[in-house]
Design a protein around this motif. Structure first.
Motif: not given
Length: 192
Positions: A119-120, A149-152
């Protein structure tokens, strides 16, 4: 400024890969370019893949990539060109402290290295929209899944059918696409 590890493609640590790293250095970043092929370079993707298979692809390439960063600090951005995406993606997903990933011309399913994208860890995937390897072999689908699916994360497609388009030492070089790729990578590095 970011610290980057840039893994070369199947033709080896070519002058064009070194030149790409130098562009990032000129912007103030620290860039490591490990040579996974012990100084060998190849005239074609096929020759380079034959060598990689001979040393034990993908396992040995992944092992050499992990070994290359063992003495480096944790807070790295992992970047790779094609074959080099494998160790870059593995390390971005599994090595604690990863600050980002830049995957050029290739992407493997996230599930190869873990249950989900961390996530980070921001990511960029770059490829040409008619590249027979990136599009034709399904890497674009893995890239879309990663981005979903990735946050960024972002997927950048460039017009054309070249695989190693950012390697200035090869006939596949596309200066316009490379300039945009470098601009986008520098944007990511500026914020991690």
């Amino acid at each position: 400024m970011a610290e980057v590890v840039l893994f070369h493609h199947a033709q080896g640590l070519t002058p064009g890969v070194v030149a790409f790293a130098e562009e990032l250095r000129r912007a103030g970043h620290t860039v490591h370019t490990p040579d996974l092929f012990d100084g060998r370079t190849f005239g074609s993707i096929e020759e380079g893949m034959a060598y990689a298979t001979g040393i034990g692809f993908p396992g040995e390439v992944l092992r050499r990539g992990a070994e290359a960063v063992a003495a480096l600090p944790a807070g790295l951005v992992y970047a790779g060109f094609s074959l080099g995406v494998l160790p870059a993606q593995l390390l971005a997903q599994t090595r604690p402290g990863a600050r980002g990933a830049v995957l050029c011309y290739s992407c493997v399913p996230v599930t190869e290295f873990g249950p989900a994208w961390p996530a980070d860890v921001p990511a960029q995937v770059h490829g040409m929209d008619a590249d027979p390897f990136f599009v034709g072999e399904g890497d674009i689908d893995a890239a879309r899944d990663l981005v979903a699916q990735a946050k960024d994360a972002e997927l950048f497609l460039y017009p054309g059918d070249q695989h190693y388009f950012a390697d200035s030492s090869l006939p596949s070089f596309d200066p316009e696409a490379t300039a945009l790729l470098i601009q986008r990578v520098l944007g990511l590095l500026a914020r991690v």
